[in-house]
Design a protein around this motif. Structure first.
Motif, mmCIF file in Angstrom:
data_model
loop_
_atom_site.group_PDB
_atom_site.id
_atom_site.type_symbol
_atom_site.label_atom_id
_atom_site.label_comp_id
_atom_site.label_asym_id
_atom_site.label_seq_id
_atom_site.Cartn_x
_atom_site.Cartn_y
_atom_site.Cartn_z
ATOM 1 N N ARG A 1 -24.689 52.420 -32.341
ATOM 2 C CA ARG A 1 -25.763 51.476 -32.738
ATOM 3 C C ARG A 1 -26.762 51.439 -31.955
ATOM 4 N N GLY A 2 -28.034 51.385 -32.455
ATOM 5 C CA GLY A 2 -29.250 51.445 -31.779
ATOM 6 C C GLY A 2 -30.549 51.701 -32.593
ATOM 7 N N GLN A 3 -31.579 51.852 -31.751
ATOM 8 C CA GLN A 3 -33.063 52.326 -32.289
ATOM 9 C C GLN A 3 -33.145 53.746 -32.231
ATOM 10 N N TYR A 4 -33.472 54.252 -33.540
ATOM 11 C CA TYR A 4 -33.646 55.637 -33.769
ATOM 12 C C TYR A 4 -35.103 55.810 -34.155
ATOM 13 N N ASN A 5 -36.124 55.990 -33.225
ATOM 14 C CA ASN A 5 -37.609 55.925 -33.403
ATOM 15 C C ASN A 5 -37.876 57.660 -33.630
ATOM 16 N N ASP A 6 -37.224 58.468 -33.012
ATOM 17 C CA ASP A 6 -37.656 59.842 -32.701
ATOM 18 C C ASP A 6 -36.277 60.543 -33.233
ATOM 19 N N VAL A 7 -36.052 60.633 -34.389
ATOM 20 C CA VAL A 7 -35.015 61.622 -34.943
ATOM 21 C C VAL A 7 -35.649 62.900 -35.251
ATOM 22 N N ARG A 8 -35.119 64.146 -34.672
ATOM 23 C CA ARG A 8 -35.623 65.349 -35.050
ATOM 24 C C ARG A 8 -35.027 65.865 -36.273
ATOM 25 N N TRP A 9 -35.985 66.533 -37.033
ATOM 26 C CA TRP A 9 -35.332 67.321 -38.040
ATOM 27 C C TRP A 9 -36.115 68.923 -38.040
ATOM 28 N N CYS A 10 -35.303 69.605 -38.690
ATOM 29 C CA CYS A 10 -35.974 71.011 -38.786
ATOM 30 C C CYS A 10 -35.233 71.472 -40.177
ATOM 31 N N THR A 11 -36.458 72.448 -41.016
ATOM 32 C CA THR A 11 -35.997 73.222 -41.999
ATOM 33 C C THR A 11 -35.401 74.296 -41.721
ATOM 34 N N ASP A 12 -34.709 75.079 -42.731
ATOM 35 C CA ASP A 12 -34.330 76.366 -42.451
ATOM 36 C C ASP A 12 -35.405 77.500 -42.149
ATOM 37 N N SER A 13 -36.584 77.225 -42.709
ATOM 38 C CA SER A 13 -37.761 77.926 -42.421
ATOM 39 C C SER A 13 -38.399 77.878 -41.116
ATOM 40 N N GLY A 14 -37.825 76.764 -40.372
ATOM 41 C CA GLY A 14 -38.313 76.492 -38.925
ATOM 42 C C GLY A 14 -39.315 75.656 -38.569
ATOM 43 N N SER A 15 -39.837 74.783 -39.505
ATOM 44 C CA SER A 15 -40.865 73.843 -39.256
ATOM 45 C C SER A 15 -39.851 72.540 -38.801
ATOM 46 N N CYS A 16 -40.222 72.045 -37.788
ATOM 47 C CA CYS A 16 -39.735 70.749 -37.137
ATOM 48 C C CYS A 16 -40.410 69.638 -37.022
ATOM 49 N N SER A 17 -39.934 68.419 -37.137
ATOM 50 C CA SER A 17 -40.903 67.183 -36.640
ATOM 51 C C SER A 17 -39.814 65.870 -36.500
ATOM 52 N N PHE A 18 -40.238 64.902 -36.377
ATOM 53 C CA PHE A 18 -39.599 63.731 -36.248
ATOM 54 C C PHE A 18 -39.814 62.656 -37.133
ATOM 55 N N LEU A 19 -38.792 61.802 -37.235
ATOM 56 C CA LEU A 19 -39.056 60.556 -38.232
ATOM 57 C C LEU A 19 -38.313 59.496 -37.665
ATOM 58 N N SER A 20 -38.728 58.269 -37.830
ATOM 59 C CA SER A 20 -38.128 57.059 -37.362
ATOM 60 C C SER A 20 -37.457 56.340 -38.249
ATOM 61 N N LEU A 21 -35.963 56.104 -37.928
ATOM 62 C CA LEU A 21 -35.023 55.612 -38.740
ATOM 63 C C LEU A 21 -35.048 53.932 -38.415
#
Length: 701
Positions: free
Chosen positions: A516-536
């Motif tokens: 349980r907690g705040q997830y403001n910087d969840v990292r994601w990456c595609t198979d092609s290698g592009s990555c970023s963050f999303l806030s849940l």
């Protein structure tokens, strides 16, 4: 001469006994604190089976004291019995810890090792239970009654001090320390095993200071033989022999009047024990039903700290440490100043009332807790919610149901699950209407399951998929998360320490538990290698979330759906029920231990102690019967237990009203010649009875 502590009348040997008891109780309660969740999450048993096995183990722990008393009195003596059974106890902990290692065998191996370990632990803890407290009482001289009474209070406080620390530490080891890819039950069980080893070492270290009494025969067997002979003799001879004043008097031909008189005293107390199991039936549910209740509550204490559901049991230990001196030094004296006579039996009856009120409080909490729980569908039906990903309003019509009367908007969070009847073919026939055009969607479903219907627009057609949902709240209260992606590529997402591999093409991942907690910087990456963050944002206790990933203007965006509501009732609302049950324990259990010791002759204390422990064993059997047989809603079950205890309390109060307190020392002052048999009659008695009369007293519990 026995060495004393700092000029007091407390023997030094009692220090080792108290420390030994602290470590042993840490070992026992630390293991037991995480046991219910171990059954649920590691062995994958349901709540009722977990509760049943938990109380079966608890019951066994209080049946085995009879065996320990028999070994101590007839064979080894208390000192050696404690040592040998502590070794078995420690082995049980080790076996239990190894059984919690995922790499050791399969699930059947884990179950087998867990059951073997629990049996050994029950044999060890139960076997030494009637010996340790009695061994501590034996260290005092007969005239030091007040010191002995205070020792029992200190002894009981050491029990709860060990329980308090263990119920804080072992849940932390279970949850916060990750091993083998999950909760570390092996460590949570291993630390209690180490404390059991320390307990044994401490006890052995004080061996030169102990007052050790050799085994002098088992009084329990003599009592049973005397009662059995009296019943047989009464049955066979009552028709043609003069009546006796008491049915036990029919044993006078073989047993001494002294022994018969002592058994009469004990029987009067044992009759009072008959209603007592009901109290323990309620009290011991702190580690089962109340822990399960805590998993469905909001456990957050501020923004950065939360309590574990199996840590709430520590309230009992904390409060007992506070309440024992308060009751002894404040409450009871104040009641005495009001000229109210507070007898032990009145205290015990008041303790029953408080325990019943605790379960009324638990029922009120449970009624509110269940408001966030999704009830499973009955037989012949299923649950369904709809995710509209078609970028427009969708009309949903399920054959045989009017569950969705209004069109569903795009990315609308489903307000609730709808209950749908299932035909014999198990086919869900759904008509979807989009922009005036209708299309048919047929999916196979199973009864008593929950589903999400995913509706989307692809290749100029409305299509649908059916995903199985997990509507059951996570066993340890953690939120559950899953991902559904409309993104053209597969995505790898890491939420805390949990990884999700999200495929493309409107496919759903499995639900996984996260902290349980705040997830403001969840990292994601595609198979092609592009990555970023999303806030849940906040993923809260008890909730189940579906995160829908989609592409918008070339960017990955998300929408969070709450399938199962987060726990809205705060865990602090359990404090009143723990307060009431603990106050009841002080008045019932502490008083009951002292009452058992004071109302029995010197050589009959083991009989009453065995009877007292059996009340706890049968209390757990009552829980087992009600939990497995009743199958009531949990709040109704709590009220049932409260009502039963109040009824039993009335019966107990009536019995206590007619009870006359006795001073066992008066029996010791009676003239032996008046109570004994003539020498020629003594020769008729069994050798064991003759030996008991010569020694004058037996092992004292």
């Amino acid at each position: 001469m026995t060495k004393k502590l700092c000029g007091t009348n407390y023997p030094i040997s009692t220090f080792f006994i108290v420390v030994n008891e602290f470590c042993e109780r840490f070992s026992y309660y630390g293991m037991k604190a995480v046991l219910t969740l171990y059954f649920l999450t590691y062995l994958h048993w349901d709540e009722n089976l977990s509760t049943a096995i938990y109380h079966t183990f608890s019951s066994l722990c209080y049946f085995t004291p009879l065996l320990g008393a028999l070994i101590a009195d007839s064979w080894l003596g208390k000192f050696k019995t404690i040592i040998y059974l502590s070794i078995i106890y420690m082995i049980g902990h080790v076996v239990k810890s190894i059984g919690a290692i995922p790499t050791v065998g399969n699930l059947n191996t884990h179950i087998a090792m867990s059951m073997i370990g629990l049996i050994l632990i029950a044999l060890g803890t139960g076997g030494i239970k009637p010996c340790v407290a009695a061994f501590g009482g034996d260290q005092f001289e007969e005239e030091h009654i007040r010191e002995r009474q205070k020792f029992f209070s200190i002894f009981y406080m050491s029990v709860n001090a060990g329980s308090f620390l263990s119920t804080i530490v072992t849940p932390i080891l279970r949850s916060d320390v990750q091993c083998f890819g999950g909760d570390c039950y092996a460590l949570a069980f291993g630390v209690p095993a180490a404390l059991m080893m320390v307990s044994l070492i401490v006890f052995v270290a004080g061996s030169s200071l102990y007052k050790k009494s050799p085994p002098q025969g088992n009084i329990l067997s003599q009592v049973c033989s005397c009662i059995g002979f009296a019943i047989r003799n009464c049955w066979q001879r009552s028709k043609y022999s003069p009546p006796r004043e008491h049915w036990l008097d029919w044993a006078e031909e073989r047993y001494s009047k002294r022994l018969i008189q002592e058994i009469k005293m004990v029987m009067r107390v044992l009759v009072l024990y008959i209603p007592l199991p009901m109290f323990w039936a309620l009290f011991d549910q702190q580690g089962s039903r109340w822990t399960l209740q805590a998993t469905k509550m909001n456990m957050a204490l501020g923004d950065s700290f939360s309590v574990k559901p199996d840590q709430m049991q520590m309230l009992n230990s904390v409060l007992i440490l506070v309440f024992v001196p308060i009751f002894d030094l404040v409450i009871y004296p104040l009641i005495g100043l009001c000229k109210i006579k507070v007898t032990p039996l009145r205290k015990m009856a008041a303790g029953m009332v408080l325990a019943a009120l605790a379960f009324v409080a638990a029922a009120l909490v449970e009624m509110n807790v269940t408001k966030t729980v999704v009830e499973p569908p009955p037989a012949g039906k299923c649950l369904l919610q709809v995710y509209n990903l078609a970028e427009g309003d969708i009309g949903v019509n399920v054959q045989g149901s009017d569950a969705f009367p209004e069109p569903l908007k795009y990315l609308q969070d489903p307000p609730k699950y709808e209950t749908l009847p299932l035909p014999l073919s198990n086919e869900l026939k759904v008509t979807l209407t989009y922009n005036g055009t209708s299309s048919e969607c047929t999916q196979m479903a199973e009864e008593q399951k929950a589903y999400s219907l995913i509706v989307y627009f692809e290749s100029a057609e409305i299509k649908c998929k059916l995903a199985v949902d997990n509507i059951k709240k996570n066993e340890d209260g953690k939120p559950l998360v899953r991902f559904l992606s409309t993104y053209p590529e597969a995505i790898n997402i890491t939420v805390g320490h949990v990884e999700f591999n999200v495929p493309s093409g409107y496919n759903m991942t499995a639900s996984k538990a996260v902290d349980r907690g705040q997830y403001n910087d969840v990292r994601w990456c595609t198979d092609s290698g592009s990555c970023s963050f999303l806030s849940l944002g906040l993923l809260d206790f008890g909730a189940s979330y579906t995160v829908i990933l989609r592409e918008e203007s070339g960017e990955l965006v998300h929408k969070i759906m709450e399938d199962v509501q987060a726990n809205s009732i705060h865990i602090a609302l359990q404090i009143p029920q723990y307060t009431l049950i603990t106050a009841g324990e002080v008045m019932f259990s502490v008083t009951g231990l002292e009452f058992s010791y004071s109302q029995s002759p010197t050589n009959m204390k083991s009989v009453l102690q065995a009877g007292w422990l059996l009340t706890i064993a049968f209390g757990n059997v009552i829980v087992l019967i009600v939990a497995e047989g009743g199958r009531l809603d949990q709040w109704k079950e709590f009220l049932l237990f409260a009502g039963l205890l109040l009824g039993i309390c009335i019966i107990f109060s009536i019995m206590a009203y007619f009870y006359k307190y006795v001073d066992p020392e008066q029996l010791e002052k009676l003239d032996w010649d008046d109570l004994g048999r003539e020498d020629d009659e003594d020769s008729k008695k069994s050798p064991d009875v003759m030996q008991m009369e010569k020694t004058g007293k037996i092992t004292r519990l």
